[in-house]
Design a protein around this motif. Sequence first.
Motif, PDB file in Angstrom:
ATOM      1  N   ASP A 244       0.844  -1.195   0.000  1.00  0.00           N
ATOM      2  CA  ASP A 244       0.000   0.000   0.000  1.00  0.00           C
ATOM      3  C   ASP A 244       0.883   1.250   0.000  1.00  0.00           C
ATOM      4  O   ASP A 244       1.819   1.355   0.804  1.00  0.00           O
ATOM      5  CB  ASP A 244      -0.888  -0.017   1.252  1.00  0.00           C
ATOM      6  CG  ASP A 244      -1.724   1.239   1.351  1.00  0.00           C
ATOM      7  OD1 ASP A 244      -2.491   1.499   0.421  1.00  0.00           O
ATOM      8  OD2 ASP A 244      -1.572   1.976   2.348  1.00  0.00           O
ATOM      9  N   PRO A 245       0.630   2.232  -0.899  1.00  0.00           N
ATOM     10  CA  PRO A 245       1.470   3.435  -0.961  1.00  0.00           C
ATOM     11  C   PRO A 245       1.587   4.169   0.365  1.00  0.00           C
ATOM     12  O   PRO A 245       2.671   4.648   0.722  1.00  0.00           O
ATOM     13  CB  PRO A 245       0.765   4.296  -2.019  1.00  0.00           C
ATOM     14  CG  PRO A 245       0.036   3.313  -2.883  1.00  0.00           C
ATOM     15  CD  PRO A 245      -0.395   2.222  -1.959  1.00  0.00           C
ATOM     16  N   ALA A 246       0.485   4.255   1.099  1.00  0.00           N
ATOM     17  CA  ALA A 246       0.529   4.933   2.399  1.00  0.00           C
ATOM     18  C   ALA A 246       1.446   4.203   3.372  1.00  0.00           C
ATOM     19  O   ALA A 246       2.210   4.819   4.122  1.00  0.00           O
ATOM     20  CB  ALA A 246      -0.877   5.049   2.979  1.00  0.00           C
ATOM     21  N   HIS A 247       1.395   2.878   3.335  1.00  0.00           N
ATOM     22  CA  HIS A 247       2.250   2.070   4.203  1.00  0.00           C
ATOM     23  C   HIS A 247       3.734   2.290   3.850  1.00  0.00           C
ATOM     24  O   HIS A 247       4.580   2.447   4.744  1.00  0.00           O
ATOM     25  CB  HIS A 247       1.890   0.594   4.056  1.00  0.00           C
ATOM     26  CG  HIS A 247       2.779  -0.339   4.810  1.00  0.00           C
ATOM     27  ND1 HIS A 247       2.529  -0.707   6.119  1.00  0.00           N
ATOM     28  CD2 HIS A 247       3.951  -0.954   4.468  1.00  0.00           C
ATOM     29  CE1 HIS A 247       3.497  -1.520   6.535  1.00  0.00           C
ATOM     30  NE2 HIS A 247       4.362  -1.686   5.548  1.00  0.00           N
ATOM     31  N   ILE A 248       4.034   2.333   2.558  1.00  0.00           N
ATOM     32  CA  ILE A 248       5.415   2.533   2.115  1.00  0.00           C
ATOM     33  C   ILE A 248       5.927   3.899   2.553  1.00  0.00           C
ATOM     34  O   ILE A 248       7.052   4.034   3.052  1.00  0.00           O
ATOM     35  CB  ILE A 248       5.515   2.383   0.583  1.00  0.00           C
ATOM     36  CG1 ILE A 248       5.211   0.938   0.176  1.00  0.00           C
ATOM     37  CG2 ILE A 248       6.900   2.791   0.087  1.00  0.00           C
ATOM     38  CD1 ILE A 248       5.088   0.724  -1.310  1.00  0.00           C
ATOM     39  N   ARG A 249       5.101   4.946   2.380  1.00  0.00           N
ATOM     40  CA  ARG A 249       5.516   6.299   2.762  1.00  0.00           C
ATOM     41  C   ARG A 249       5.769   6.382   4.265  1.00  0.00           C
ATOM     42  O   ARG A 249       6.768   6.969   4.704  1.00  0.00           O
ATOM     43  CB  ARG A 249       4.443   7.318   2.360  1.00  0.00           C
ATOM     44  CG  ARG A 249       4.219   7.463   0.875  1.00  0.00           C
ATOM     45  CD  ARG A 249       5.329   8.214   0.192  1.00  0.00           C
ATOM     46  NE  ARG A 249       5.406   9.603   0.574  1.00  0.00           N
ATOM     47  CZ  ARG A 249       4.619  10.566   0.074  1.00  0.00           C
ATOM     48  NH1 ARG A 249       3.695  10.261  -0.843  1.00  0.00           N
ATOM     49  NH2 ARG A 249       4.767  11.812   0.447  1.00  0.00           N
ATOM     50  N   ARG A 250       4.875   5.795   5.053  1.00  0.00           N
ATOM     51  CA  ARG A 250       5.069   5.808   6.514  1.00  0.00           C
ATOM     52  C   ARG A 250       6.365   5.096   6.893  1.00  0.00           C
ATOM     53  O   ARG A 250       7.122   5.554   7.752  1.00  0.00           O
ATOM     54  CB  ARG A 250       3.888   5.135   7.218  1.00  0.00           C
ATOM     55  CG  ARG A 250       2.620   5.949   7.266  1.00  0.00           C
ATOM     56  CD  ARG A 250       1.679   5.427   8.349  1.00  0.00           C
ATOM     57  NE  ARG A 250       1.393   4.012   8.184  1.00  0.00           N
ATOM     58  CZ  ARG A 250       0.330   3.526   7.551  1.00  0.00           C
ATOM     59  NH1 ARG A 250      -0.529   4.354   6.983  1.00  0.00           N
ATOM     60  NH2 ARG A 250       0.121   2.234   7.465  1.00  0.00           N
ATOM     61  N   THR A 251       6.603   3.968   6.244  1.00  0.00           N
ATOM     62  CA  THR A 251       7.811   3.195   6.549  1.00  0.00           C
ATOM     63  C   THR A 251       9.067   3.989   6.226  1.00  0.00           C
ATOM     64  O   THR A 251      10.019   4.025   7.023  1.00  0.00           O
ATOM     65  CB  THR A 251       7.809   1.876   5.752  1.00  0.00           C
ATOM     66  OG1 THR A 251       6.637   1.125   6.087  1.00  0.00           O
ATOM     67  CG2 THR A 251       9.045   1.056   6.052  1.00  0.00           C
ATOM     68  N   LEU A 252       9.094   4.626   5.071  1.00  0.00           N
ATOM     69  CA  LEU A 252      10.255   5.429   4.688  1.00  0.00           C
ATOM     70  C   LEU A 252      10.506   6.546   5.695  1.00  0.00           C
ATOM     71  O   LEU A 252      11.648   6.816   6.074  1.00  0.00           O
ATOM     72  CB  LEU A 252      10.057   6.014   3.291  1.00  0.00           C
ATOM     73  CG  LEU A 252      10.158   5.048   2.105  1.00  0.00           C
ATOM     74  CD1 LEU A 252       9.803   5.754   0.800  1.00  0.00           C
ATOM     75  CD2 LEU A 252      11.558   4.451   2.002  1.00  0.00           C
TER      76      LEU A 252
END
Length: 354
Positions: A285-293
Amino acid sequence: SHMRELFSTYLRAAMPNPLSYMALIHDILPPLVENRGSNEAIQQNGVINQLLSLAIRSSDPQMSPDLRGTALAFVTDLWLLTPSAIEVGARKDLPKTILSLLKKAARDPSLTLQIGALTCLFHLLDGFSHSEHSYAPYIYKTLIFALIENHANEVAREFIISNIIFTLEAMPHVPVGVMVPPIVKQASLYGYNNHDFDFFITLAKHPRLTLRHSLLLIDLLGKICLNDPLFGRVATVPFLILGKKFGEEDAMHEYIERFCKVALSMFMHIESKQYDKPDVGGAMDPAHIRRTLIIETIAKLVSLRVDEYNLRLLPLLKVVDGQYAKQNGGRRHRNIAALRRMCGGEEGVELVPE
């Protein structure tokens, strides 16, 4: 005593094809130059000047790419072997003529000729840099321009980057600031790949990189760290090198504080959008990736253990911690709490994967 006749008559008769003849003299001239007796003979008989004139004519853009490449390689080696023959004498414009021919060849449609000319330029730079040669800065700038001009030529660009990395690692005295602004601009406009990050790491480590240019570079890397799901983690390597290297500079403290403000603001923006929408996309999920970064990058910054960074980050984390709790019915975000602890802020909450 018959060197002139050897080269102008007998060897030409044996090798009537211009390309074959140029390749032959390229092979046999270095050992003749290295031998004192034969070196004196070819110098006294005007053989060097005769061969130089032939090589310059053979390097003309109207000639075939194969002949031009062979002639330019010959001239390059001859310049390094007998610099006085190129730089001293009646033809004072000869060095500029050679470099002009190399620049034209480096822009030629023939990829083979391009790579050959670039190889010659790097060969000259390596030979001249150890003696503070007057043409070394000119060649260095020519190669930087070649890097900028070849943004769409993947093969030539990767070749240039690989050789510039080798040059910078071998020559700590080479100035690097001149290439940072155009490289940053190019990456912003046209993108980047794995080779660029090897280059960024080399620039970040270079002893002559100044604070002013490091701020330009780290600003580019910071944006990649937060926004690029493919290269975000790779970008943290040179990003952290710069953060550690200039960890005692006020300007870097201010940049890192602004960076963390932007990162945490992005984090809260993502969380606010997810508030009434369950995260069902999983790890991709794009939101998950952004949060992780965001969380990973800040955690790596904290792990540098630069006191000033952590002191400036702690109050920002407190604010976000409170905002998140208010938005989620008093429940705190585990990783924000863990970051507060890592900064020396409070209880022993462990950082967990997103």
